[in-house]
Scaffold this active site. Sequence first.
Site, mmCIF file in Angstrom:
data_model
loop_
_atom_site.group_PDB
_atom_site.id
_atom_site.type_symbol
_atom_site.label_atom_id
_atom_site.label_comp_id
_atom_site.label_asym_id
_atom_site.label_seq_id
_atom_site.Cartn_x
_atom_site.Cartn_y
_atom_site.Cartn_z
ATOM 1 N N ASP A 43 -6.515 -6.730 4.743
ATOM 2 C CA ASP A 43 -5.960 -5.374 4.667
ATOM 3 C C ASP A 43 -5.995 -4.692 6.033
ATOM 4 O O ASP A 43 -7.068 -4.445 6.584
ATOM 5 C CB ASP A 43 -6.799 -4.574 3.653
ATOM 6 N N HIS A 45 -8.425 0.124 -4.023
ATOM 7 C CA HIS A 45 -9.334 -0.091 -2.884
ATOM 8 C C HIS A 45 -10.065 1.226 -2.656
ATOM 9 O O HIS A 45 -9.482 2.191 -2.141
ATOM 10 C CB HIS A 45 -8.484 -0.505 -1.658
ATOM 11 N N SER A 75 0.830 -1.206 0.000
ATOM 12 C CA SER A 75 0.000 0.000 0.000
ATOM 13 C C SER A 75 0.862 1.253 0.000
ATOM 14 O O SER A 75 1.600 1.509 0.959
ATOM 15 C CB SER A 75 -0.921 0.021 1.221
ATOM 16 N N MET A 94 -11.328 -6.249 5.808
ATOM 17 C CA MET A 94 -10.571 -5.246 6.568
ATOM 18 C C MET A 94 -10.203 -5.853 7.921
ATOM 19 O O MET A 94 -11.070 -6.395 8.616
ATOM 20 C CB MET A 94 -11.419 -3.990 6.800
ATOM 21 N N MET A 97 -12.377 3.497 -0.844
ATOM 22 C CA MET A 97 -13.095 3.784 0.413
ATOM 23 C C MET A 97 -13.848 5.082 0.202
ATOM 24 O O MET A 97 -13.576 6.114 0.817
ATOM 25 C CB MET A 97 -12.087 3.885 1.567
ATOM 26 N N ASP A 133 -5.036 3.100 -2.020
ATOM 27 C CA ASP A 133 -6.110 3.382 -1.059
ATOM 28 C C ASP A 133 -6.705 4.754 -1.330
ATOM 29 O O ASP A 133 -6.103 5.771 -0.995
ATOM 30 C CB ASP A 133 -5.552 3.349 0.367
ATOM 31 N N HIS A 180 -0.967 -1.439 -4.112
ATOM 32 C CA HIS A 180 -2.306 -1.223 -3.550
ATOM 33 C C HIS A 180 -2.557 0.283 -3.408
ATOM 34 O O HIS A 180 -1.753 1.012 -2.827
ATOM 35 C CB HIS A 180 -2.360 -1.921 -2.187
ATOM 36 N N MET A 187 -9.536 7.454 -0.435
ATOM 37 C CA MET A 187 -10.451 7.795 0.668
ATOM 38 C C MET A 187 -11.091 9.146 0.401
ATOM 39 O O MET A 187 -10.421 10.063 -0.072
ATOM 40 C CB MET A 187 -9.665 7.883 1.975
HETATM 41 C C1 DX5 Z 1 -6.574 1.377 5.560
HETATM 42 C C2 DX5 Z 1 -6.097 0.951 4.199
HETATM 43 C C3 DX5 Z 1 -4.953 0.013 4.216
HETATM 44 C C4 DX5 Z 1 -3.772 0.517 4.929
HETATM 45 C C5 DX5 Z 1 -2.897 -0.631 5.318
HETATM 46 O O1 DX5 Z 1 -7.758 2.078 5.463
HETATM 47 O O2 DX5 Z 1 -7.120 0.316 3.467
HETATM 48 O O3 DX5 Z 1 -4.616 -0.436 2.924
HETATM 49 O O4 DX5 Z 1 -3.039 1.448 4.198
HETATM 50 O O5 DX5 Z 1 -1.893 -0.074 6.003
HETATM 51 P P1 DX5 Z 1 -1.104 -0.770 7.168
HETATM 52 O O6 DX5 Z 1 -0.407 -1.948 6.580
HETATM 53 O O7 DX5 Z 1 -0.179 0.331 7.549
HETATM 54 O O8 DX5 Z 1 -2.068 -1.135 8.256
HETATM 55 ZN ZN ZN Z 2 -6.507 -0.782 1.464
#
Ligand code: DX5
Ligand code: ZN
Length: 217
Positions: free
Chosen positions: A176, A67, A9, A138, A69, A36, A34, A38
């Site tokens: 994740d 991913h 990520s 998650m 969110m 993320d 990956h 948001m």
């Molecule tokens: C959280 C994300 C993850 C996150 C994982 O909302 O979806 O992908 O970045 O990060 P670590 O490995 O730092 O928990």
């Molecule tokens: Zn993620």
Amino acid sequence: MSKRLIAASVLSADFAHLHRDVEMLNESETDYIHIDMMDGVFVPNISFGFPVCDAIYRHARKPMDFHLMIKDPTPYLERCIHSGAAIITVHYETCDHLHRTVTRIKALGAKAGVAVNPHLPVDHLNDVLPFVDLVLLMSVNPGFGGQKFIETTYQRVARLKENAGAVNPGLLIEVDGGVTDQNAGKLFESGADILVAGNFIFNAENPRYAISNLKKA
Ligand code: DX5
Ligand code: ZN
């Protein structure tokens, strides 16, 4: 048999040296990059948008795993493809017409995933299992990197694997949040195919070595 894949990520990358960090991933054993995204609505944080994804895509030599969110992600699916998405995962909690959204992702040529927050019983996914390529569980509450792994995840993975057995044996199970070399082995043994890791990789002294360690955990 678990596929033992890693998705790194970039949420934990150094955004001021993103090119350097993407090249590091290209040279590493990671299987996916990956992404993320948001929106500050579905989760209490805003990460980055498409211009950053495009910049990553220009340098990435690994497939990109998106991913989302974000509340109502459907209008952004094509844009994700344009930014290099090989997998697009939407949250179960954010889609009013999940079957339609998943069908659209597949029609656009990407693998379609559905993500669920840690409190949603995996049995709620039974009716969608036949038509998705991937389920992302998650293992922290989404929104931030570097959080503590929730231990009930192992049972959730095993239960999902069992549920998928008859209807979609090729289903990919992705986990994740809070993944480290301490829990990766047990997650793979429980049935996870892809482990996402951000903090563990990018805050390691040697990120490439950290990725290799996760793969053989
Ligand atoms: C959280 C994300 C993850 C996150 C994982 O909302 O979806 O992908 O970045 O990060 P670590 O490995 O730092 O928990
Ligand atoms: Zn993620």
